[in-house]
Design a protein around this motif. Structure first.
Motif, short mmCIF file in Angstrom:
data_model
loop_
_atom_site.label_atom_id
_atom_site.label_comp_id
_atom_site.label_asym_id
_atom_site.label_seq_id
_atom_site.Cartn_x
_atom_site.Cartn_y
_atom_site.Cartn_z
N LEU A 7 43.36 53.05 56.10
CA LEU A 7 43.86 52.03 55.19
C LEU A 7 45.12 51.41 55.76
O LEU A 7 45.85 52.05 56.52
N PRO A 8 45.43 50.16 55.41
CA PRO A 8 44.63 49.27 54.57
C PRO A 8 43.44 48.73 55.33
O PRO A 8 43.44 48.65 56.56
N PHE A 9 42.40 48.35 54.59
CA PHE A 9 41.21 47.75 55.18
C PHE A 9 40.91 46.46 54.43
O PHE A 9 40.72 46.46 53.22
N ARG A 10 40.87 45.38 55.18
CA ARG A 10 40.56 44.08 54.56
C ARG A 10 39.69 43.27 55.51
O ARG A 10 39.93 43.25 56.71
N THR A 11 38.68 42.62 54.97
CA THR A 11 37.87 41.72 55.78
C THR A 11 37.41 40.54 54.94
O THR A 11 37.08 40.70 53.76
N SER A 12 37.39 39.37 55.57
CA SER A 12 36.81 38.18 54.95
C SER A 12 35.46 37.87 55.57
O SER A 12 34.85 36.84 55.25
N GLY A 28 33.65 36.66 49.45
CA GLY A 28 34.66 36.07 50.30
C GLY A 28 35.62 37.05 50.93
O GLY A 28 36.15 36.79 52.01
N GLU A 29 35.83 38.21 50.29
CA GLU A 29 36.78 39.17 50.86
C GLU A 29 36.63 40.51 50.17
O GLU A 29 36.35 40.59 48.97
N LEU A 30 36.81 41.56 50.94
CA LEU A 30 36.89 42.93 50.42
C LEU A 30 38.20 43.51 50.90
O LEU A 30 38.53 43.45 52.09
N ASP A 31 38.97 44.08 49.97
CA ASP A 31 40.31 44.59 50.30
C ASP A 31 40.46 45.98 49.70
O ASP A 31 40.29 46.17 48.49
N LEU A 32 40.76 46.96 50.54
CA LEU A 32 41.05 48.32 50.10
C LEU A 32 42.48 48.64 50.52
O LEU A 32 42.80 48.61 51.71
N THR A 33 43.30 48.95 49.52
CA THR A 33 44.72 49.14 49.78
C THR A 33 45.20 50.42 49.13
O THR A 33 44.86 50.72 47.99
N ASN A 34 46.02 51.16 49.84
CA ASN A 34 46.65 52.36 49.31
C ASN A 34 47.97 51.97 48.64
O ASN A 34 48.83 51.35 49.27
N ARG A 35 48.13 52.27 47.38
CA ARG A 35 49.37 51.97 46.68
C ARG A 35 49.87 53.23 45.99
O ARG A 35 49.09 54.07 45.56
N SER A 74 39.69 45.48 45.82
CA SER A 74 39.54 44.11 45.33
C SER A 74 38.34 43.47 46.01
O SER A 74 38.18 43.56 47.24
N LEU A 75 37.53 42.80 45.20
CA LEU A 75 36.37 42.08 45.69
C LEU A 75 36.48 40.63 45.27
O LEU A 75 36.65 40.33 44.08
N CYS A 76 36.39 39.73 46.23
CA CYS A 76 36.49 38.29 45.97
C CYS A 76 35.09 37.71 46.07
O CYS A 76 34.41 37.88 47.08
N TYR A 77 34.64 36.99 45.02
CA TYR A 77 33.27 36.50 45.02
C TYR A 77 33.15 35.19 44.24
O TYR A 77 34.04 34.80 43.48
#
Length: 542
Positions: free
Chosen positions: A323-328, A529-536, A410-413
């Motif tokens: 993490l973090p992992f994000r891709t568009s 449109g995007e997948l975002d995995l974030t450690n908070r 987070s998933l963007c669609y």
């Protein structure tokens, strides 16, 4: 290395002569500083001893649009996006020293794939170079030193050595020593370095391709990390190679020529038959000239899909592990350039360094089709379009991601068909698997419907308040983490016509995120449109 504005004018070139190699002093790029990414970690569901897959990129002599640091305006230039199925990428040309362009290094490293340059000598000119290179211990040492420096400077992992000319018999032992010294020097510089020998010249100094591992090339195999076999092999060659390799079967890379030149079953769309033959003997594979689909076929995308779908059953697929992992999902090209749903540039473009992490393009199930949409995107030049005529699932990633505090997903669609239940499934399983480990998995599902949010965990659905649209990311995180004792909330925001749905998952001790799926419950089409995995960090924990 820090980013620099000077990259915009840079080009990468090969070294064509022995003198150019010796004169190389840190860059031959007209004072342009090279900025390349380090190799990222990744996870595989298979053991380290599983056979590997290498792609050797031979494309019209090399150094086309890919040589340009900032890319070009040719959106139709060749791109590769099946990174999940390969372990090593070789940039190949017929110049003496082939230095991989930064775009290839960046996108390969982003996906956890090693990159090799090529040292090749051919015919009379190559024989002259070898005479100089192998003249004495000092010339060998100078060559090794320069190759190590080049690999370090450009941040790639090693070399394919391809000697395709006769060698004076008295210099054969010096050649073997060169291979060994380069291998050891690369590993001193980088423990995970890789040096491979191409099956060409023999221990007699003859240019005589063996198509197998045997006593005529084994001393070179023993001096490095593996051998890339020539392409005109038969099953008998593979059997003998397996016997000679012993415990090193995975370090024998069976050459697969996609163009099918005097090759097993003719290559092309039959290449998978050759890969299957290699795997039957537990041997690795080197796929040569995979750009055949781009060079010869009218519809590159369909040809690429057909090719790699047929290869997929014999590949060990890999995925993200940190993490973090994000891709568009952008493939490094586009007709336009988008930034968070808005058009930022209206000109076509191509830049491999901007390629985002790619999904498993060959893992569709049911009636689902997953394509790259380029008329719209959230960020970059494209996004995923998932289309079905019946309930279907698509596996996006295999992974091995663990977290110690809450994971925010987070998933963007955006819908482009009838609105039906659409979900993101995250499969959690044990981080360490042994023979006694149960094969059960916990599945956390984010259901995406119009104007509603649901989170499903092991078929238990929690109805959550649908928060007002327009929340910033910061306010979303605050709402989701204020009370860690409450069930996870689903939060929606809207941005330039895209819905961003977010939720949190608490850390589960001993568990990892193992795979990520998208699922449509009925006939529809949706853009992702995007997948975002974030450690908070969650307030009140840790």
């Amino acid at each position: 290395m820090a980013p620099t504005e000077e990259l915009s004018s840079g080009e990468i070139y090969p070294l064509k002569t022995w003198e150019e190699l010796l004169e190389w002093t840190g860059q031959n790029l007209h004072n342009v500083i090279v900025n390349t990414k380090k190799l990222c970690s990744r996870v595989s569901p298979h053991s380290p001893s599983h056979p590997k897959t290498l792609v050797c990129h031979d494309m019209k002599g090399g150094y086309l649009e890919d040589r340009l640091f900032s890319g070009s305006k040719n959106k139709d230039a060749y791109r590769f996006y099946h990174w999940s199925g390969i372990d090593t990428f070789v940039y190949f040309s017929h110049h003496f020293v082939t230095i991989p362009p930064p775009g290839w290094i960046n996108t390969a490293h982003h996906h956890g794939v090693k990159v090799l340059g090529t040292l090749i000598t051919e015919w009379d000119e190559g024989a002259n170079i070898c005479q100089k290179m192998l003249a004495n211990e000092d010339s060998v040492a100078a060559c090794v030193s320069q190759l190590v420096k080049i690999a370090n400077y450009h941040s790639f992992e090693g070399w394919l050595i391809n000697i395709e000319n006769k060698i004076d018999p008295e210099q054969v032992e010096q050649l073997r020593d060169f291979v060994q010294k380069l291998t050891l020097a690369m590993k001193e510089s980088l423990p995970d370095a890789l040096v491979l020998w191409y099956d060409s010249v023999t221990t007699r100094g003859e240019l005589c391709w063996q198509n197998e591992l045997n006593n005529y090339n084994r001393p070179f195999f023993d001096a490095c990390d593996g051998i890339f076999l020539n392409y005109t092999w038969t099953n008998d060659h593979l059997i003998r190679s397996r016997e000679v390799a012993g415990e090193r079967t995975g370090q024998v890379y069976v050459g697969l020529d996609v163009f099918g030149r005097n090759f097993y079953e003719g290559g092309k769309f039959n290449t998978h038959k050759a890969l299957e033959a290699a795997r039957l003997h537990n041997l690795s594979a080197a796929i040569f000239a995979q750009g055949w689909t781009h060079e010869t076929q009218d519809n590159f995308v369909e040809a690429e899909k057909m090719m790699w779908s047929s290869l997929a059953p014999y590949l060990a697929h890999h995925g993200p592990s940190c993490l973090p992992f994000r891709t568009s999902f952008c493939q490094g090209f586009g007709s336009k350039h988008f930034l968070r749903g808005k058009i930022e540039g209206s000109n076509p473009w191509y830049d491999l360094s901007k390629q985002q992490y790619q999904p498993l393009w060959s893992q569709e199930q049911g009636s689902a089709t997953m394509t790259l949409e380029t008329t719209e995107a959230f960020t970059g030049g494209g996004c995923l379009r998932l289309t079905t005529v019946s309930p279907s699932t698509v596996r996006l990633f295999v992974c091995g991601i663990s977290w110690r505090v809450a994971l925010i997903v987070s998933l963007c669609y955006k819908w482009c068909g009838p609105v039906v239940p659409f979900s993101l499934e995250l499969h959690l399983g044990p981080a360490t698997v042994t023979s006694d480990t149960p094969v059960t998995q916990r599945i956390v599902t984010l259901i995406c419907e119009n104007n509603s949010g649901k989170l499903e965990d092991n078929a238990h659905i929690e109805e959550n308040e649908n928060l007002a649209s327009g929340n910033s990311l910061e306010s979303t995180e605050q709402v989701m983490t204020e009370n860690p004792d409450q069930p996870p909330m689903v939060v929606d925001t809207e941005e330039n016509g895209w819905t961003i749905r977010s939720f949190s998952i608490k850390e589960v001790e001993g568990n990892e995120l193992k795979q990520i799926d998208l699922k449509l419950e009925g006939a529809s089409s949706v853009l992702v449109g995007e997948l975002d995995l974030t450690n908070r960090c969650i307030k009140g924990l840790g």
